[in-house]
Design an enzyme around this catalytic site. Sequence first.
Site, PDB file in Angstrom:
ATOM      1  N   LYS A   4       0.844  -1.208   0.000  1.00  0.00           N
ATOM      2  CA  LYS A   4       0.000   0.000   0.000  1.00  0.00           C
ATOM      3  C   LYS A   4       0.872   1.247   0.000  1.00  0.00           C
ATOM      4  CE  LYS A   4      -3.952  -2.266   2.093  1.00  0.00           C
ATOM      5  NZ  LYS A   4      -4.463  -2.849   3.323  1.00  0.00           N
ATOM      6  N   ASP A  50     -11.518   2.801   3.977  1.00  0.00           N
ATOM      7  CA  ASP A  50     -11.952   1.394   3.954  1.00  0.00           C
ATOM      8  C   ASP A  50     -13.455   1.304   3.686  1.00  0.00           C
ATOM      9  OD1 ASP A  50     -10.215  -0.753   4.250  1.00  0.00           O
ATOM     10  OD2 ASP A  50      -9.962  -0.440   6.402  1.00  0.00           O
ATOM     11  N   GLN A 105      -4.848  -1.673   9.461  1.00  0.00           N
ATOM     12  CA  GLN A 105      -4.832  -2.994   8.821  1.00  0.00           C
ATOM     13  C   GLN A 105      -5.427  -4.038   9.763  1.00  0.00           C
ATOM     14  OE1 GLN A 105      -3.795  -3.597   5.628  1.00  0.00           O
ATOM     15  NE2 GLN A 105      -4.317  -5.742   5.835  1.00  0.00           N
TER      16      GLN A 105
HETATM   17  N1  GUN Z   1      -7.323  -6.825   6.010  1.00  0.00           N
HETATM   18  C1  GUN Z   1      -7.785  -7.590   4.995  1.00  0.00           C
HETATM   19  N2  GUN Z   1      -8.628  -6.884   4.209  1.00  0.00           N
HETATM   20  C2  GUN Z   1      -8.707  -5.652   4.746  1.00  0.00           C
HETATM   21  C3  GUN Z   1      -9.425  -4.464   4.390  1.00  0.00           C
HETATM   22  O1  GUN Z   1     -10.153  -4.396   3.402  1.00  0.00           O
HETATM   23  N3  GUN Z   1      -9.233  -3.401   5.210  1.00  0.00           N
HETATM   24  C4  GUN Z   1      -8.431  -3.440   6.301  1.00  0.00           C
HETATM   25  N4  GUN Z   1      -8.323  -2.329   7.045  1.00  0.00           N
HETATM   26  N5  GUN Z   1      -7.751  -4.524   6.652  1.00  0.00           N
HETATM   27  C5  GUN Z   1      -7.891  -5.617   5.875  1.00  0.00           C
END
Ligand code: GUN
Length: 297
Positions: free
Chosen positions: A54, A121, A98
């Site tokens: 990311k 998100d 995360q």
């Molecule tokens: N971990 C796995 N998928 C996601 C997601 O879409 N958002 C977040 N914040 N963590 C994740």
Amino acid sequence: MPAAVIDGKEIAANLRARIGTGVADLQATHNLTPGLAVVLVGEDPASQVYVRNKGIATKAAGMTSFEYRLDKDVSEADLLAKVNELNEDDAVHGILVQFPVPPQISQQTIIETILSSKDVDGLNPINAGLLASGLDALTPCTPQGSVILAKQTLGNLEGLHAVIVGRSNIVGKPVAQLLLQENCTVTMAHSRTRDLAGLCKTADILVAAVGIPEMIKADWVKPGACVIDVGINRIDASERGEGKTRLVGDVDFEAVAEIAGHITPVPGGVGPMTIACLLKNTLDAACAQAGIEKINL
Ligand code: GUN
């Protein structure tokens, strides 16, 4: 293999390039650089890879990346203090903690503490409610990416029967809302659904988001259907002589590809779209916070 394999990497790369152009325009016209803050708690190896990717993608799009790594034993109060600090920081337009987080921390409390305007998100109940009401919202990234893949593959989705297997807040429910907005007829299926295989076989678009490796079998799929596999599961690969583990989706790819018209691979399908949509949400959030109209990509 009669199915065409949907190239998520390529479609995501194109979207990321357009986002990069949008970011450059925003800088040129408004002297504004979108900023994305990602918080990782603990040292889960998969999460570390996701967070690193990311950060790389954020910088490649010309945005500012803020990364925070907190100890696995951090208290919920300390994590919430970090989130509140980011809520108040004008250089941060998007915040992502995360998941999964360690057991002393409530995922739901984190979701509800992130300002809805910075909730890239799209999981905050305000954004979920706006989406369900058909209003402008920050929408979850994986569902957004899944629907973009279906639209780029099939064009107009109007009237198609979409069956979604899995009813999570993070994928199943928002995918259903987004496909409704495309005028699909939407059926949500889950672990208690009767005759799941028979129901899946009625789908023009089949979205698999259950988290069970290779659960969707070839005889569950209507010939010619578009199959979108959201699953990412790491399974033992030693009996195939392919090393210790390999990644598979929720769909039995090799067998289903003989039946489907289009199918997303794992990896290289929905996964790359998730990061691209996270960047798009960050760009949209930056515009909204500055009172600037959303940039058309
Ligand atoms: N971990 C796995 N998928 C996601 C997601 O879409 N958002 C977040 N914040 N963590 C994740």
